[in-house]
Design an enzyme around this catalytic site. Structure first.
Site, mmCIF file in Angstrom:
data_model
loop_
_atom_site.group_PDB
_atom_site.id
_atom_site.type_symbol
_atom_site.label_atom_id
_atom_site.label_comp_id
_atom_site.label_asym_id
_atom_site.label_seq_id
_atom_site.Cartn_x
_atom_site.Cartn_y
_atom_site.Cartn_z
ATOM 1 N N HIS A 69 -6.858 -5.748 2.303
ATOM 2 C CA HIS A 69 -5.725 -5.169 3.028
ATOM 3 C C HIS A 69 -5.184 -6.212 3.994
ATOM 4 C CE1 HIS A 69 -6.652 -0.755 2.231
ATOM 5 N NE2 HIS A 69 -7.836 -1.290 1.969
ATOM 6 N N ASN A 71 -12.676 -3.096 2.480
ATOM 7 C CA ASN A 71 -13.671 -2.029 2.465
ATOM 8 C C ASN A 71 -14.547 -2.217 1.233
ATOM 9 O OD1 ASN A 71 -12.432 -0.818 4.720
ATOM 10 N ND2 ASN A 71 -10.945 0.200 3.405
ATOM 11 N N GLU A 86 -12.395 3.158 -1.531
ATOM 12 C CA GLU A 86 -11.967 4.277 -2.393
ATOM 13 C C GLU A 86 -11.589 3.794 -3.782
ATOM 14 O OE1 GLU A 86 -8.906 6.306 -0.203
ATOM 15 O OE2 GLU A 86 -10.352 7.032 1.290
ATOM 16 N N HIS A 109 -10.063 -5.536 -3.297
ATOM 17 C CA HIS A 109 -8.743 -5.706 -2.666
ATOM 18 C C HIS A 109 -8.911 -6.052 -1.203
ATOM 19 C CE1 HIS A 109 -9.820 -1.414 -2.495
ATOM 20 N NE2 HIS A 109 -9.207 -1.380 -1.328
ATOM 21 N N ASP A 154 0.850 -1.191 0.000
ATOM 22 C CA ASP A 154 0.000 0.000 0.000
ATOM 23 C C ASP A 154 0.893 1.250 0.000
ATOM 24 O OD1 ASP A 154 -3.220 0.544 0.933
ATOM 25 O OD2 ASP A 154 -1.801 2.220 1.067
#
Ligand code: AMP
Ligand code: ZN
Length: 124
Positions: free
Chosen positions: A113, A98, A106, A111, A38
């Site tokens: 994390h 998310n 966003e 994806h 990231d």
């Protein structure tokens, strides 16, 4: 309603990273998965696991993706240790995805994390 799933979306940031059009610090890749650090890490270890195919979010996942998602989850512990997370139970890691505006997503390419390393973290 679900959008149609396309192989690669030209305007998608993560599709462009997979294609090598935007540089990234690659952790791992194979035929179907791509893993990279990231750019704004919350924790000493923070990388993102994505499918190479453009799936917009976890909300688009169906039973046909069970194998793909299973392989991502099964790979996470090995890469977490490789990238510097301390072993369970004293160490460990956090996995999150998310999803949608209210889920804080966003970038609209699915994806996961993976975060870990010694506390304190920037967030999370
Ligand atoms: P999310 O809020 O779950 O959609 O998170 C998107 C993540 O992508 C954020 O943690 C960003 O720091 C990360 N990100 C955005 N652009 C890049 C990039 N070019 N390379 C690596 N990570 C990125
Ligand atoms: Zn994409």
């Amino acid at each position: 309603m679900k959008e149609e799933i396309v192989q690669h979306a030209p305007d998608c940031l993560f599709c462009r990273i997979v294609a090598g059009k935007i540089p990234s610090r690659i952790v791992y890749q194979d035929e179907e998965l791509f893993v990279f650090h990231d750019i704004h890490p919350w924790a000493p270890v923070h990388f993102l696991m994505i499918p190479k195919v453009h799936i917009p979010s976890m909300a688009h996942v169906g039973v046909e993706h069970a194998g793909l998602l299973g392989r991502m989850m099964a790979l996470a512990p090995r890469l977490a240790l490789q990238e510097g997370c301390n072993p369970y139970p004293g160490g460990g890691f956090r996995i999150l995805s998310n999803t949608g505006a209210e889920g804080g997503q966003e970038v609209h390419h699915l994806h996961i994390h993976v975060m870990g390393g010694p506390r304190p973290w920037l967030k999370g």
